[in-house]
Each structure stands twice: as C-alpha cells, then as structure tokens.
Design a protein around this motif. Structure first.
Motif, mmCIF file in Angstrom:
data_model
loop_
_atom_site.group_PDB
_atom_site.id
_atom_site.type_symbol
_atom_site.label_atom_id
_atom_site.label_comp_id
_atom_site.label_asym_id
_atom_site.label_seq_id
_atom_site.Cartn_x
_atom_site.Cartn_y
_atom_site.Cartn_z
ATOM 1 N N LEU A 1 -1.515 -9.345 3.132
ATOM 2 C CA LEU A 1 -0.213 -10.015 3.086
ATOM 3 C C LEU A 1 -0.191 -11.157 2.074
ATOM 4 O O LEU A 1 0.820 -11.387 1.418
ATOM 5 N N LEU B 1 1.803 -1.687 4.999
ATOM 6 C CA LEU B 1 0.722 -2.554 5.463
ATOM 7 C C LEU B 1 -0.475 -1.725 5.911
ATOM 8 O O LEU B 1 -1.620 -2.049 5.571
ATOM 9 N N GLN C 1 5.828 -10.772 6.410
ATOM 10 C CA GLN C 1 5.626 -11.773 5.369
ATOM 11 C C GLN C 1 4.878 -12.970 5.964
ATOM 12 O O GLN C 1 5.136 -13.355 7.099
#
Length: 139
Positions: free
Chosen positions: A23, A36, A75
């Motif tokens: 991230l 991800l 985020q």
C-alpha cells in the motif's frame, strides 16, 4: 485504546507487513482488494487476516490510517477529504445497523417482555448510541 484482534498471530502480522509495504508503494493511489491480493501475492483469506492485523498495528503505532472506498480501494495516509468521507460513510452504516437491530430485534423483545431488566438496559444503551451517531451524522 486499540481493539484486541483475534488475528494477532505471527502469520497475520507478516501479512500485515506485506500489505503495508504494497500500500505504501501504491500511494497516493489505492488498491482494490483483487489488486491488493495480486500485488502482495497473498490469498484472499491471508489478505483479510493481514488487513485486520494491519488496522491493529496502525492503531498501536500511531501510523496514518487505513481507509477503504469503493472507487479507490484500500489507501494508507489519504488526504483529509478522503478520511472525512470514509468516517461519514462508516458512521452512516453503523447508524443504519443499530437502527435495524433496535427495530428488528430489541423492540420486539421489549414488547414481548416489557418488565425484563436486561431489555430495559439494552434499549436505553442502544438508544443512547443511536442518538450519538445520529448527532454526528447530521454534522
């Protein structure tokens, strides 16, 4: 006080560290869940466990928060507007969840057992929570 997670094992902490690295590499953009998992080379289960552990580690360390949005995904360290939008969304979801619980479970229980000490207590507490969330939501 940070919440205690059941996902505090060594594996979950390793997955959290992997996700944090991925991230931070993606910043300022976010990553959707499938992105991800692909970027971290973790399974969906490992990623979910790692995200839970990462939230705990972030709280313990005082690091920038982890947020999620449908458009941007996960985020770390988002701007103020994104943080506020996330907080408002979560408060609205929790308010809806509490209202449904009160009207769908607690109110029928209270109607069936009006003298029950437990139901009077839980009704008062949940009404207080609902009132507080409603006040914050209307800000």
């Amino acid at each position: 006080m940070p919440r205690a997670s059941r996902r505090r094992g060594d594996a979950a902490l390793r997955h959290a560290d992997t996700l944090r690295f991925v991230l931070f590499e993606a910043r300022p953009a976010g990553l959707l869940f499938h992105q991800l998992t692909r970027a971290s080379d973790l399974t969906p289960s490992q990623a979910r466990s790692g995200l839970a552990a990462l939230r705990d580690v972030i709280a313990d360390q005082g690091w920038p928060p982890l947020i999620w949005s449908r458009s941007d995904g996960y985020q770390i360290g988002a701007e103020r507007a994104a943080l506020e939008a996330y907080e408002r969304k979560v408060i609205k979801e929790k308010l809806t969840e509490f209202r449904r619980f009160i009207t769908g479970t607690v109110a029928p229980h209270a109607a069936a057992h009006p003298g029950d000490k437990w139901v009077r207590h839980i009704t008062a507490q949940l009404n207080s929570i609902e009132s507080t969330l409603d006040l914050v939501n209307s800000y």
